[in-house]
Design an enzyme around this catalytic site. Structure first.
Site, PDB file in Angstrom:
ATOM      1  N   GLU A  20     -47.286  14.380 -15.082  1.00 17.31           N
ATOM      2  CA  GLU A  20     -48.517  15.173 -15.029  1.00 17.31           C
ATOM      3  C   GLU A  20     -48.168  16.658 -15.087  1.00 17.31           C
ATOM      4  OE1 GLU A  20     -52.551  15.298 -12.265  1.00 17.31           O
ATOM      5  OE2 GLU A  20     -50.613  14.858 -11.332  1.00 17.31           O
ATOM      6  N   LYS A  92     -58.360  11.563 -16.888  1.00 19.84           N
ATOM      7  CA  LYS A  92     -58.221  11.127 -15.499  1.00 19.84           C
ATOM      8  C   LYS A  92     -59.580  10.889 -14.841  1.00 19.84           C
ATOM      9  CE  LYS A  92     -55.872  12.624 -11.225  1.00 19.84           C
ATOM     10  NZ  LYS A  92     -55.212  13.799 -10.607  1.00 19.84           N
ATOM     11  N   CYS A 133     -51.565  10.008 -11.831  1.00 20.49           N
ATOM     12  CA  CYS A 133     -51.365  10.465 -10.454  1.00 20.49           C
ATOM     13  C   CYS A 133     -52.295   9.835  -9.413  1.00 20.49           C
ATOM     14  CB  CYS A 133     -51.454  11.987 -10.422  1.00 20.49           C
ATOM     15  SG  CYS A 133     -50.701  12.746  -8.943  1.00 20.49           S
TER      16      CYS A 133
END
Length: 267
Positions: A20, A92, A133
């Protein structure tokens, strides 16, 4: 980047996963938004050229993609093939708005828009499920990537905080691998980026039995962890412990399986 890419090519790597915020980590509020670009911008074009030159697939986790109206950005996981073509883009879903115990207060949603779609992609190393993440803390996403979308490899590029990484990073990664019977590839930012930001590191690759196959020798330094994705071994694990067949959808609900992939795989 060039050194790591050269090492990866020399090691016979077919897919290289970067963490990321692979291209930029800001030190001031709003800085990431100021440098954000659309997918056809110069930053991503540079990585497309690297993929073409090296003839390697690139998983680019956490690219600052500018939203169409320019007011916010997407935290986007971009998958490039070995010709440099964008094969998939996952934005995301779960944004990190958290008061980290003993750590910083982070509010990702202040400048970032949440995505709304799951993304899978067929590649030479298997069928990939793309995440980023903080997604790691939501097992429902990974369950659906496996049992609905037929993922074989789960990608989790991350910049976990030092505090949360020490407590939860490896245990969550291994849990996602075991409960889905997938490989997990977890590229990770490492070390102190600036006075306010420090990442835990410890990039690793985990097999469908939950075994850590490879990890960087020093979790605080840049490095390369290389492992083989063996789909025969994956299928053996799934056959010997057929959790897909044992799931009680009659009790906790059904999912719509992606049968198109199963049909194409049988051809």
């Amino acid at each position: 980047m060039d050194i790591s890419l050269g090492e990866a090519v020399a090691a016979g790597v077919k897919l290289l996963s970067l963490p990321e915020c692979f291209s930029f980590i800001g030190s001031r509020e709003g800085e990431a938004l100021s440098i954000a670009e659309p997918l056809d911008g110069s930053i991503l074009q540079g990585y497309q050229e690297l993929a073409r030159q090296s003839k390697i697939w690139l998983s680019l986790g956490g690219f600052q993609e500018k939203c169409p109206d320019g007011s916010r950005l997407f935290n986007s996981h971009i998958l490039l093939d070995d010709l440099g073509t964008i094969q998939s883009c996952y934005r995301k879903i779960h944004l990190f708005d958290v008061d980290v115990p003993g750590g910083p207060v982070l509010k990702e949603s202040k400048f970032t828009a949440a995505g709304s779609e799951m993304v899978v992609a067929n590649t030479p190393v298997g069928r990939l499920g793309l995440t980023v993440c903080y997604d790691l803390r939501f097992p429902e996403l990974y369950q659906r990537l496996r049992f609905e979308k037929n993922a074989e490899v789960l990608l989790v590029p991350s910049a976990f905080t030092k505090v949360t990484g020490a407590a939860h990073w490896e245990v969550l990664l291994r849990a996602r691998a075991v409960e889905t019977q997938c490989y997990v590839i977890a590229a990770a930012q490492a070390g102190k980026h600036n006075e306010k930001r420090e990442s835990y590191g410890d990039a690793m690759v985990i097999d469908p039995w939950g075994t850590v196959l490879a990890r960087c020798s020093d979790h605080l330094c840049t490095g390369l962890a290389v492992a083989e994705i063996n789909l025969d071994a994956l299928n053996s694990v799934r056959m010997r412990m057929p959790i897909s067949e044992h799931r009680r959808y009659d009790i906790y609900g059904y999912v719509q399986r992606d049968m198109s992939y199963e049909k194409s795989s049988a051809l």
